[in-house]
Design a protein around this motif. Structure first.
Motif, PDB file in Angstrom:
ATOM      1  N   UNK A 104       0.872  -1.175   0.000  1.00 27.31           N
ATOM      2  CA  UNK A 104       0.000   0.000   0.000  1.00 27.31           C
ATOM      3  C   UNK A 104       0.906   1.221   0.000  1.00 27.31           C
ATOM      4  N   UNK A 105       0.726   2.082  -0.990  1.00 33.24           N
ATOM      5  CA  UNK A 105       1.565   3.287  -1.066  1.00 33.24           C
ATOM      6  C   UNK A 105       0.674   4.525  -0.989  1.00 33.24           C
ATOM      7  N   UNK A 106       0.742   5.285   0.101  1.00 30.77           N
ATOM      8  CA  UNK A 106      -0.028   6.533   0.142  1.00 30.77           C
ATOM      9  C   UNK A 106       0.320   7.436  -1.047  1.00 30.77           C
ATOM     10  N   UNK A 107       1.562   7.325  -1.514  1.00 26.59           N
ATOM     11  CA  UNK A 107       1.950   8.107  -2.690  1.00 26.59           C
ATOM     12  C   UNK A 107       3.047   7.366  -3.443  1.00 26.59           C
ATOM     13  N   UNK A 108       2.882   7.251  -4.775  1.00 27.02           N
ATOM     14  CA  UNK A 108       3.856   6.534  -5.595  1.00 27.02           C
ATOM     15  C   UNK A 108       4.934   7.454  -6.151  1.00 27.02           C
ATOM     16  N   UNK A 109       4.782   8.760  -6.008  1.00 28.26           N
ATOM     17  CA  UNK A 109       5.788   9.640  -6.626  1.00 28.26           C
ATOM     18  C   UNK A 109       7.021   9.688  -5.726  1.00 28.26           C
ATOM     19  N   UNK A 110       8.184   9.609  -6.344  1.00 29.90           N
ATOM     20  CA  UNK A 110       9.432   9.560  -5.579  1.00 29.90           C
ATOM     21  C   UNK A 110       9.574  10.851  -4.765  1.00 29.90           C
ATOM     22  N   UNK A 111       9.183  11.991  -5.370  1.00 30.15           N
ATOM     23  CA  UNK A 111       9.306  13.264  -4.657  1.00 30.15           C
ATOM     24  C   UNK A 111       8.451  13.296  -3.399  1.00 30.15           C
TER      25      UNK A 111
END
Ligand SMILES: NC(=O)c1ccc[n+]([C@@H]2O[C@H](COP(=O)([O-])OP(=O)(O)OC[C@H]3O[C@@H](n4cnc5c(N)ncnc54)[C@H](O)[C@@H]3O)[C@@H](O)[C@H]2O)c1
Ligand SMILES: O=C(O)C1=N[C@H](C(=O)O)CCC1
Length: 252
Positions: A104-111
Motif C-alpha cells: 500500500x503506497x499513500x503516494x507513488x511519486x518519488x518526490x
C-alpha cells in the motif's frame, strides 16, 4: 524471460488510465486485464494476473483486495482511505495466504516519498509543524492519504524525541479553522481547480522556518513508483506500507 502479468483495477480513472499506458509500455510487463467498476473480478484469475494494481475508490478497495489475496494475486495499492480496522482485516487475510504480497503506497511519486522522509528527519528539530495538502476538487477524501501518513510520521518522530505539543494559543476558532488533527499535527486540505496533488510541510522554530514542498504536476509522476512496486511486490510476501520500503533511501 517471461513477462510479469499485470492487471489494473480502476482502469478508466485518472490514475488508473495512466497506469494502463505505463504497464503497456513496460517491456518486462504484459497488461492482462484492465477492469472498471462493475467488471467481473473473475477476469483476474482467468487472465492469470500475477499482480493487480489497485487504483479505485475507498468503497471498492477492500472487496478487490479480498479477492486478490484469496486467489494469491499480489497487489500494489494506491487507493486511499486506510484505517487501522482496514489494515487489521487485510493482515488477517494475508495470514491465510502467506505467500501473497500487498504494497500500500499513500503516494507513488518519488518526490512525495522523499518529502515524507525529509519531514520525518526535520520533525524533532522544530517546535511547530503543520501540513497543508492541495488537490484537484474531484478528490473524494480529505485529508489526502499522503498528508495523513506524513503527519503520522512527524508525530512519531516528535514523540520519540520527547517533544511537547506545538505551541498554539488559539482560544476561539471556527470549526475547521485550525485544520484536522492527525495524531496532534494540524493538517489543512485545499481543493482547487487547476491543481493535481501538492503538499507543504511547514516547520518553525525560534527565528526560522523550513518549508518542504512537493508538486505532482501530472499523473505520470506516479508511474515509476507503480512499476517498481509491481516488480518488487512479487518478492515481498505480507503487507508492506509505504513505497519507501522498496527504495534504498539511505544517504551516502
Ligand atoms: N498512491 C498514489 O500515488 C495515488 C495517486 C493518485 C491517486 N491515488 C488514489 O487513487 C484512487 C483513485 O484516484 P483517481 O483520481 O484515479 O480517481 P477516479 O475517480 O478518477 O478513478 C477511480 C476509478 O475506479 C473505478 N472503480 C470504482 N470501483 C471499482 C471497482 N470495484 N472495480 C474497478 N474499478 C472501480 C471508478 O469507476 C473510477 O473510474 C484514489 O483513492 C486516490 O486518492 C493515489
Ligand atoms: O489525486 C489523488 O486523489 C491523490 N491521492 C493520493 C493521496 O490521497 O495522498 C496521492 C496523491 C494524489
Amino acid at each position: 524471460m517471461s513477462k510479469l502479468r499485470v492487471a489494473v483495477l480502476g482502469a478508466k480513472g485518472r490514475i488508473g488510465s495512466e497506469a494502463v499506458r505505463a504497464v503497456e509500455a513496460a517491456e518486462d510487463m504484459e497488461l492482462v486485464a484492465a477492469l472498471g467498476r462493475g467488471d467481473d473480478l473473475e477476469t483476474l484469475a482467468v487472465s492469470g494476473a500475477q499482480v493487480a494494481v489497485e487504483l479505485t475508490t475507498p468503497d471498492s478497495v477492500m472487496d478487490n483486495l479480498g479477492y486478490c489475496v484469496r486467489h494469491g494475486i499480489h497487489a500494489v495499492v494506491g487507493t486511499t482511505g486506510w484505517t487501522e480496522d482496514r489494515l487489521t482485516q487485510l493482515k488477517g487475510w494475508l495470514a491465510d495466504s502467506p505467500e501473497t504480497g500487498v504494497l500500500i503506497a499513500p503516494n507513488f511519486s518519488i518526490g512525495a516519498v522523499l518529502t515524507m522522509k525529509f519531514a520525518q528527519i526535520a520533525a524533532p528539530w522544530f517546535e511547530s509543524v503543520e501540513v497543508v495538502e492541495l488537490h484537484h476538487p474531484n478528490k473524494v477524501d480529505a485529508p489526502s492519504g499522503t498528508a495523513t501518513r506524513t503527519a503520522q510520521l512527524i508525530a512519531e518522530a516528535r514523540a520519540e524525541a520527547g517533544l511537547p505539543a506545538a505551541p498554539d494559543a488559539t482560544a476561539t476558532a471556527l470549526d475547521g479553522a485550525r485544520g484536522a488533527s492527525v495524531d496532534g499535527v494540524p493538517v489543512h486540505a485545499i481543493r482547487l481547480r487547476g491543481l493535481l496533488a501538492h503538499q507543504e510541510v511547514l516547520l518553525g522554530g525560534e527565528g526560522e522556518t523550513l518549508t518542504i514542498r512537493h508538486d505532482s504536476l501530472h499523473h505520470r509522476s506516479f508511474m515509476p513508483g507503480i512499476l517498481l512496486a509491481a516488480r518488487r511486490v512479487v518478492h515481498a510476501p505480507g503487507l508492506t506500507f509505504g513505497l519507501e520500503h522498496f527504495l534504498d533511501l539511505s544517504a551516502n
